[in-house]
Design a protein around this motif. Structure first.
Motif, PDB file in Angstrom:
ATOM      1  N   GLU A   1       1.381  28.404 102.674  1.00 50.28           N
ATOM      2  CA  GLU A   1       2.937  27.922 102.808  1.00 50.28           C
ATOM      3  C   GLU A   1       3.591  28.594 104.000  1.00 50.28           C
ATOM      4  O   GLU A   1       4.249  28.047 104.812  1.00 50.28           O
ATOM      5  N   ARG A   2       3.286  30.013 104.043  1.00 53.18           N
ATOM      6  CA  ARG A   2       3.850  30.723 105.259  1.00 53.18           C
ATOM      7  C   ARG A   2       3.289  30.199 106.530  1.00 53.18           C
ATOM      8  O   ARG A   2       4.255  30.124 107.473  1.00 53.18           O
ATOM      9  N   SER A   3       2.011  29.936 106.803  1.00 53.01           N
ATOM     10  CA  SER A   3       1.489  29.313 107.900  1.00 53.01           C
ATOM     11  C   SER A   3       1.967  28.021 108.080  1.00 53.01           C
ATOM     12  O   SER A   3       2.318  27.779 109.149  1.00 53.01           O
ATOM     13  N   ILE A   4       2.058  27.164 107.174  1.00 50.40           N
ATOM     14  CA  ILE A   4       2.788  25.816 107.607  1.00 50.40           C
ATOM     15  C   ILE A   4       4.243  26.117 107.954  1.00 50.40           C
ATOM     16  O   ILE A   4       4.461  25.216 108.698  1.00 50.40           O
ATOM     17  N   HIS A   5       5.019  27.011 107.397  1.00 48.04           N
ATOM     18  CA  HIS A   5       6.377  27.088 107.778  1.00 48.04           C
ATOM     19  C   HIS A   5       6.154  27.636 109.298  1.00 48.04           C
ATOM     20  O   HIS A   5       6.997  27.276 110.132  1.00 48.04           O
ATOM     21  N   GLU A   6       5.492  28.610 109.355  1.00 47.93           N
ATOM     22  CA  GLU A   6       5.451  29.256 110.713  1.00 47.93           C
ATOM     23  C   GLU A   6       4.941  28.324 111.865  1.00 47.93           C
ATOM     24  O   GLU A   6       5.385  28.527 112.923  1.00 47.93           O
ATOM     25  N   LEU A   7       4.001  27.687 111.473  1.00 42.59           N
ATOM     26  CA  LEU A   7       3.705  26.809 112.496  1.00 42.59           C
ATOM     27  C   LEU A   7       4.207  25.432 112.555  1.00 42.59           C
ATOM     28  O   LEU A   7       4.050  24.538 113.526  1.00 42.59           O
TER      29      LEU A   7
END
Length: 333
Positions: free
Chosen positions: A37-43
């Motif tokens: 979820e963090r990667s989805i948000h950051e990217l």
């Protein structure tokens, strides 16, 4: 545009794990979910990702016409490959059978039955194609129609297959060869798999100085014996056969023995068929494999790419590979 694969690399997980986090179809550890979820948000991977999670069935429809000439063991290899590959992405497979052509596509298109479609046994003039082009759901054809414009297709490169067979026989010293296909296959559908094989065989044979004959005899032993007797009468120098019609393989081998033309001492035979057929023949066949499991896997990979916004319509042709076994050898002196 950020892709699902980039999210997976950023999070240090597999693409299938990202799909499971998005779809919620499999339990994933809280730590992994948080990382994804963090990667989805950051990217900034929002639209494509949430499209997978919202309003989707997580089902791929596999449209399989069942005809009287269907060779079930080989067909099921493709079905198994599609099913197992789909599961790695978190998708189930709905099998739609029958020989009702467009009706099966309409069922797959209806409502939320499936998110996408894979169609097996695509034909040169396939009557299902107009429906696919009108549909807003991703689709992949296993096979190559005469006009693949706007479609995604995966198939064996049959033109290269024909050329490979010519090269193999020429290297063994054969100079007069024949291709045996299903009776109407080439004449009615020159852009079909048999037509493409013949085109590749002829083109490479011209380069190598070989003579090529196309035969389309019957499947039974008597019909095959008659076909071969006529061929040897008209073209007595024929010493190599390429067979692209599974029911003709055993009649061919039987008829050659009956005519006193031993394999491979006098005649060499190459079959274009799945490995299962080559292995379970009365003698192990030199063959170019029709890679049914790989076709199934690649079809699913293409569907997932389109569902996640990472792919567009294209054609994937798998290069042929020839395996030498006991039915090909040096041309007789």
């Amino acid at each position: 545009m950020i892709t699902l694969a980039e999210v997976a690399r950023h999070a240090g997980v597999s693409a299938s794990t990202v799909s499971y986090v998005l779809s919620g179809k499999r339990s994933i550890s809280p730590g992994t979910c948080e990382r994804v979820e963090r990667s989805i948000h950051e990217l900034g991977y929002h639209a494509g990702a949430r499209a997978l999670a919202g309003g989707k069935s997580d089902v791929i429809a596999l449209v399989l016409p069942l005809r009287t000439d269907t060779y079930a063991p080989v067909t099921m290899e493709t079905v198994l490959a599609v099913t197992t590959t789909a599961r790695t992405y978190g998708y189930d497979v709905l099998l739609l059978t029958g020989d009702d052509g467009p009706a099966a596509v309409r069922r797959a298109n209806a409502g939320a039955l499936a998110d996408a479609m894979i169609l097996m046994d695509a034909e040169p003039a396939d009557e299902r194609l107009p429906l696919l082009r009108e549909s807003d759901k991703p689709s992949v054809l296993i096979g190559l129609p005469a006009d693949p414009t706007g479609l995604t297709c995966v198939d064996l490169d049959f033109t290269a297959t024909g050329a490979l067979c010519a090269e193999h026989l020429a290297a063994l010293g054969h100079r007069d060869i024949a291709l045996i296909t299903e009776p109407p296959a080439v004449h009615e559908h020159p852009t079909g798999s048999a037509g493409r094989t013949l085109h590749g065989l002829r083109a490479k044979s011209r380069e190598l100085g070989l003579s090529v004959h196309h035969l389309s005899g019957g499947d039974g032993r008597t019909a095959m014996t008659d076909t071969l007797a006529h061929t040897f009468a008209e073209h007595p120098a024929t010493t190599g056969f390429v067979v692209q019609h599974e029911p003709a393989v055993e009649p061919l081998l039987h008829s050659l023995r009956r005519l006193g033309r031993p394999v491979p001492e006098d005649i060499s035979v190459i079959a274009i068929c799945p490995d299962r057929v080559a292995f379970h023949s009365s003698v192990p066949l030199t063959s170019v494999a029709i890679p049914t499991p790989e076709l199934g896997r690649r079809a699913v990979d293409r569907i997932i790419a389109e569902l996640t916004g990472e792919g567009a319509a294209d054609i994937t042709l798998i290069p042929p590979a020839l395996t030498t076994r006991t039915t090909s050898g040096p041309a007789p002196v």
